[in-house]
Every structure is written in structure tokens, then in C-alpha cells.
Write a protein that holds these residues in place. Structure first.
Motif, PDB file in Angstrom:
ATOM      1  N   ILE A 142      -8.668 -13.603  27.208  1.00  0.00           N
ATOM      2  CA  ILE A 142      -8.741 -15.011  26.779  1.00  0.00           C
ATOM      3  C   ILE A 142      -9.977 -15.229  25.920  1.00  0.00           C
ATOM      4  O   ILE A 142      -9.930 -15.875  24.878  1.00  0.00           O
ATOM      5  CB  ILE A 142      -8.781 -15.969  27.992  1.00  0.00           C
ATOM      6  CG1 ILE A 142      -7.535 -15.830  28.846  1.00  0.00           C
ATOM      7  CG2 ILE A 142      -8.930 -17.419  27.522  1.00  0.00           C
ATOM      8  CD1 ILE A 142      -7.560 -16.688  30.102  1.00  0.00           C
ATOM      9  N   CYS A 143     -11.101 -14.674  26.368  1.00  0.00           N
ATOM     10  CA  CYS A 143     -12.366 -14.857  25.655  1.00  0.00           C
ATOM     11  C   CYS A 143     -12.279 -14.293  24.252  1.00  0.00           C
ATOM     12  O   CYS A 143     -12.735 -14.905  23.282  1.00  0.00           O
ATOM     13  CB  CYS A 143     -13.495 -14.197  26.439  1.00  0.00           C
ATOM     14  SG  CYS A 143     -15.095 -14.259  25.605  1.00  0.00           S
ATOM     15  N   TYR A 144     -11.689 -13.123  24.126  1.00  0.00           N
ATOM     16  CA  TYR A 144     -11.568 -12.452  22.826  1.00  0.00           C
ATOM     17  C   TYR A 144     -10.817 -13.330  21.831  1.00  0.00           C
ATOM     18  O   TYR A 144     -11.179 -13.399  20.655  1.00  0.00           O
ATOM     19  CB  TYR A 144     -10.840 -11.123  23.028  1.00  0.00           C
ATOM     20  CG  TYR A 144     -10.747 -10.264  21.795  1.00  0.00           C
ATOM     21  CD1 TYR A 144     -11.809  -9.467  21.389  1.00  0.00           C
ATOM     22  CD2 TYR A 144      -9.582 -10.254  21.029  1.00  0.00           C
ATOM     23  CE1 TYR A 144     -11.720  -8.679  20.256  1.00  0.00           C
ATOM     24  CE2 TYR A 144      -9.479  -9.472  19.900  1.00  0.00           C
ATOM     25  CZ  TYR A 144     -10.551  -8.681  19.516  1.00  0.00           C
ATOM     26  OH  TYR A 144     -10.460  -7.905  18.392  1.00  0.00           O
ATOM     27  N   CYS A 373       0.639 -13.654  29.708  1.00  0.00           N
ATOM     28  CA  CYS A 373       0.047 -13.884  28.391  1.00  0.00           C
ATOM     29  C   CYS A 373      -1.156 -12.971  28.177  1.00  0.00           C
ATOM     30  O   CYS A 373      -1.972 -12.774  29.082  1.00  0.00           O
ATOM     31  CB  CYS A 373      -0.414 -15.338  28.246  1.00  0.00           C
ATOM     32  SG  CYS A 373       0.929 -16.500  28.106  1.00  0.00           S
ATOM     33  N   THR A 374      -1.275 -12.433  26.973  1.00  0.00           N
ATOM     34  CA  THR A 374      -2.380 -11.532  26.661  1.00  0.00           C
ATOM     35  C   THR A 374      -3.673 -12.271  26.345  1.00  0.00           C
ATOM     36  O   THR A 374      -4.707 -11.650  26.163  1.00  0.00           O
ATOM     37  CB  THR A 374      -2.014 -10.643  25.462  1.00  0.00           C
ATOM     38  OG1 THR A 374      -1.692 -11.486  24.353  1.00  0.00           O
ATOM     39  CG2 THR A 374      -0.840  -9.743  25.788  1.00  0.00           C
ATOM     40  N   GLY A 375      -3.610 -13.578  26.261  1.00  0.00           N
ATOM     41  CA  GLY A 375      -4.817 -14.361  26.025  1.00  0.00           C
ATOM     42  C   GLY A 375      -4.693 -15.356  24.894  1.00  0.00           C
ATOM     43  O   GLY A 375      -5.438 -16.324  24.825  1.00  0.00           O
ATOM     44  N   MET A 376      -3.738 -15.153  23.986  1.00  0.00           N
ATOM     45  CA  MET A 376      -3.605 -16.044  22.840  1.00  0.00           C
ATOM     46  C   MET A 376      -3.217 -17.455  23.265  1.00  0.00           C
ATOM     47  O   MET A 376      -3.815 -18.443  22.818  1.00  0.00           O
ATOM     48  CB  MET A 376      -2.554 -15.479  21.875  1.00  0.00           C
ATOM     49  CG  MET A 376      -2.582 -16.127  20.500  1.00  0.00           C
ATOM     50  SD  MET A 376      -1.235 -15.539  19.434  1.00  0.00           S
ATOM     51  CE  MET A 376      -1.468 -13.773  19.534  1.00  0.00           C
ATOM     52  N   LEU A 377      -2.216 -17.585  24.150  1.00  0.00           N
ATOM     53  CA  LEU A 377      -1.748 -18.903  24.581  1.00  0.00           C
ATOM     54  C   LEU A 377      -2.823 -19.662  25.366  1.00  0.00           C
ATOM     55  O   LEU A 377      -3.130 -20.808  25.029  1.00  0.00           O
ATOM     56  CB  LEU A 377      -0.459 -18.769  25.401  1.00  0.00           C
ATOM     57  CG  LEU A 377       0.088 -20.053  26.026  1.00  0.00           C
ATOM     58  CD1 LEU A 377       0.399 -21.099  24.962  1.00  0.00           C
ATOM     59  CD2 LEU A 377       1.339 -19.751  26.860  1.00  0.00           C
TER      60      LEU A 377
END
Length: 471
Positions: A142-144, A373-377
Motif C-alpha cells: 500500500i505504501c509503495y 489487492c496488491t496495494g493500488m486500490l
């Protein structure tokens, strides 16, 4: 051509060369001068760097060269003071008769003027204080994805600089370092600085905004739910006093992640009583977005046209997707209107069986989609809510956010509960004017009970771990 002059601010030879250059610029139509005065402490390094860059051999102050602006490339080295005096005599028939005492006096004036300019610049820069943003568990995806969204200016505005602080444990130090290097390489104009931190006692210093992304990986076959709740509570017990001690008084604390988003916010509120309760929220927008996308696929329309889907309850646990206020904009049907023309969603889905069976039962599918979710959403969800918080949400639009309940919609006080809000003038308010039907009210009672029990379990576990503190 432009004559470039650089020297130590307290150098008498630089003072003599500078005065002669000023005379030439005043009296010759095509002679231009650009002066770069260096602090004595920085001179040697500056001279070393420019010599390395241009391949020049020169060892003392001043250094003078010509830059041929219409040709590009490196400059043409003239040399030091004596070289410049010879140049002025040879080409213009002008020399300098300045006495040594005058040179020393002007050099002293130059130094004092340079120090005053530097001081003024520092004072001006100190007034432009970047917004301090801290991100916990910063090695997560998420941070990335969140960093570019914060640094591109769309969240806080194109005139607000930010400094980002990444906090995680020592085992993730290499990941943090890689994120820092990549963010610096992207050269965002508004990103004043980005840094990594692994010492917890230094966390949240001067923080304006804190994103709490910590998760516990649930596996109920390994340990009980109570143990996972205890882990979350212990994390918050560490964070909350540090936020109170180190962060700014108006700090905004945003809980997100895949597990216990509500509980984290609730525990931070409990263990950090001086943190403004209205400044602690949990993000529900990922659920909103996933539900809207599922509805849009059913209706064969653009997801952006689905509005006012409400997420009630425990964001990363038992929640309820309420469609009773949902609206459709730009839906292709028999009746058309202007861009702001909307239709109630439930009136447009004639297959009511799909709503009551597939959609409501599909919340487990939605949960799976959101958690995978990989972090984008979730990063986009955080950035969207933060932008609304600072600049206001679209007029009349419902946004679901986990906020501290004060009894709205008969939800018990003291728990973070996702409910419909609007953002205005840097604040949010619960949309208590919305009417909810009897079915929804019964669901809210059940969801409230679950969250109250979760809070009680957290308190019980902590009290058993620290009985004296509890007393």
C-alpha cells in the motif's frame, strides 16, 4: 559571452576582481557578469567540484571563466585575479589600482553581506514548512503505491510541499531504503524529503498526518482470534503515547490495511485520549469502489456513474453494503437528462433476486477481492479520502468512513463504525439526515454488537497482560 566570477566571500582578491568586473559591465555594452559568492567553509569543496566537472587546473580564490551562451558546452577558463587583470588590460585597456587596504575592507563587507543573504534565505525557507507525513509498517505494498499519489500534488494541492517518513522494523530496512531511493529518483517537485526510520522512540516527530498500515496475518488454525486482537491492541498501546508526545496537536490519524481497521482506530483513540477524536478515521473506500464496480458490471455501465453506496460497520470484518441510497448517473435507459440527472439504483436493477441473493451473498467475494489487492486500490482509497478531507467531497455525495460513534443511527458510542459522511471546510460530518429502513437498522444493531464485543475482547486481553496498569 558572460564572465563568471566565483570566490570566497572574505577573499580580498575576489573583491578586487569583482569591482573591476562591475566597472567593465557598467561601461561596456556587451560585457556581462554573473557572480557566485561562496561561504569560506564551502569554498574548497565547491572549487574541487567545478574543477572536476570541467577538467580545469586552478587552486585559489577567485576563479573566473567565460560562458559562451550561444554555443553551449563547458566554459573557457580565464584563471584567477592576475589572469583577469591581464585580460582587462589586453582587450579593454583598463586596469585596477585598488590598494590592499581597500581590498581587505571590501572583502569584509562582502562576507557580512553574504552571511546576511544566507540568513534571510534560511528564514524564508523556514517559513515554508513541509507537511510531515508518517507511514507505519511502510514496507507493505500500500505504501509503495501511496507515495506517488501523495507527492504529485493532487491530494494537498500544487503549492504544498511534503516530507514523508517511513517507519518499520529493522528486518525491513532494505525495503525502506529501496523505496526512499526510488522516490528520490522520481524527483517530485513537492516532495521535500523522504526518509526511513526503524527506531520506534523517534516515531511521529512533528507529524501532521499518520497512516497506520499495520496488519496481523489472520490464520485461525494457528492461533485464536483473541490473540490476534491482543497483537493489534499492543501495537496501538505503543503508537498512541508516541503520537501524543511527538506529533502535532492537530495530527490526523488514518487507519487502513487488510485487518482490524476499525479496531486499530478505536484502540488508538483509547490509548491516546489527547488525540482529537474527530481526527482518527478508518478508510472504507476500497469496499465502496469494489461494490460500485460489481454493480457497474451488472448494469453494463461506467463505474464512475455509480454513487452513494454506503459501507456500514466493521470495514475489514463484518460490514453491510447498503444500496438503498445508491444512484446512477449517465445510465443508458429510456429516460435521459443532463450530466447531473440521476436515477435510484434499485429502480434500475429489475432483477431483485440478484440483489438479494447474488450481490448480498457476494460480499464474501468482495471481501476476497479487497483483501487480495496488491496495494493500488487501498492506496487510491486513502488518497481520495484525504483529498476530500482537505478540499471537500463532491456536493451531495455520500462517502463511507469509519469514525468515532456518538450515537448516530443508534450505534453505541465509543466504537469506530463505518457510516455515511460528507467533508466540508477541512472537517467531516455524519449525514444523520439519511433515512434508514427497518432492515438496515437491524443489521446495524448486529454489526454494532460485534464491534463492541471486539473492543471488549481487546480490553480483556490487555488487562490480563498488564493487570496493574489496568487498575
Amino acid at each position: 559571452a558572460v564572465a563568471m566570477f566565483t570566490g570566497k566571500a572574505n577573499c580580498p582578491y575576489y573583491a578586487k576582481a569583482e569591482l573591476l568586473a562591475d566597472y567593465l559591465q557598467t561601461n561596456l555594452p556587451n560585457f556581462r557578469v554573473h557572480k557566485i559568492t561562496q561561504h569560506p567553509d564551502k569554498w574548497e569543496q565547491w572549487l574541487h567540484d567545478i574543477r572536476e566537472t570541467n577538467g580545469w587546473e586552478h587552486s585559489q580564490s577567485p576563479i573566473i571563466w567565460r560562458e559562451l551562451l550561444d554555443r553551449g558546452g563547458k566554459g573557457q577558463l580565464l584563471g584567477g585575479l592576475n589572469d583577469f587583470l591581464d585580460y582587462a588590460q589586453k582587450y579593454y585597456g583598463i586596469t585596477s589600482m585598488m590598494l590592499s587596504e581597500e581590498m581587505l575592507d571590501i572583502a569584509e563587507e562582502n562576507l557580512q553581506a553574504h552571511l546576511e543573504i544566507v540568513k534571510e534565505d534560511e528564514e524564508i525557507k523556514s517559513l515554508i514548512k513541509p507537511m510531515q507525513i508518517w507511514i507505519t509498517s511502510a514496507s507493505v505494498p500500500i505504501c509503495y503505491h501511496l507515495i506517488p499519489l501523495l507527492a504529485n500534488g493532487e491530494v494537498f494541492g500544487m503549492t504544498t510541499e511534503i516530507s514523508i517518513h517511513l517507519l518499520d522494523t529493522d528486518q525491513f530496512k532494505e525495503i525502506l531504503h529501496s523505496i526512499v531511493m526510488e522516490a528520490e529518483d522520481m524527483a517530485f517537485p513537492l516532495l521535500r524529503s523522504i526518509s526511513e526510520h526503524t527506531k520506534i522512540d523517534q516515531a511521529f516527530i512533528d507529524a501532521d498526518i499518520i497512516f497506520v498500515l499495520d496488519d496481523v496475518l489472520l490464520n485461525l488454525e494457528v492461533q485464536s482470534l483473541e490473540n490476534y486482537i491482543r497483537e493489534v491492541s499492543e501495537i496501538c498501546q505503543v503508537y498512541a503515547p508516541l503520537i501524543e508526545k511527538n506529533a502535532k496537536s492537530e495530527v490526523k490519524v488514518i487507519s487502513s490495511g487488510k485487518t482490524f481497521a476499525n479496531l486499530k482506530a478505536t484502540m488508538l483513540r483509547m490509548y491516546g485520549p489527547s488525540i482529537r477524536p474527530e481526527n482518527i478515521i478508518a478508510i472504507a473506500t476500497s469496499w465502496e469502489s469494489a461494490a460500485k464496480a460489481m454493480l457497474a458490471r451488472k448494469l453494463n455501465m461506467n463505474t464512475a456513474g455509480v454513487k452513494d453506496v454506503i459501507v456500514w460497520g466493521n470495514i475489514t470484518g463484518s460490514n453491510y453494503i447498503d444500496l438503498s441510497h445508491a444512484k446512477l448517473y449517465g445510465y443508458d435507459c429510456a429516460i435521459w437528462g443532463p450530466a447531473n440527472f440521476q436515477r435510484p439504483l434499485l429502480n434500475m436493477i429489475y432483477d431483485s433476486e440478484w440483489i438479494h441473493s447474488e450481490f448480498l451473498s457476494a460480499q464474501s467475494t468482495l471481501s476476497s477481492r479487497v483483501s487480495r489487492c496488491t496495494g493500488m486500490l487501498p492506496a487510491h482509497a486513502i488518497a481520495t479520502v484525504l483529498r476530500y478531507w482537505y478540499h471537500g467531497s463532491p456536493s451531495g455525495e455520500i462517502i463511507s468512513v469509519g469514525v468515532l460513534s456518538e450515537g448516530q443511527f443508534c450505534v453505541p458510542e465509543g466504537i469506530i463504525f463505518s457510516m455515511p459522511v460528507r467533508f466540508q471546510n477541512g472537517n467531516w460530518e455524519v449525514m444523520t439526515e439519511l433515512e434508514i429502513n427497518e432492515t438496515t437498522q437491524k443489521v446495524l444493531e448486529r454489526l454494532s454488537h460485534e464491534l463492541v464485543q471486539e473492543k471488549l475482547v481487546a480490553l480483556k486481553e490487555i488487562n490480563e497482560m498488564h493487570p496493574y496498569e489496568a487498575e
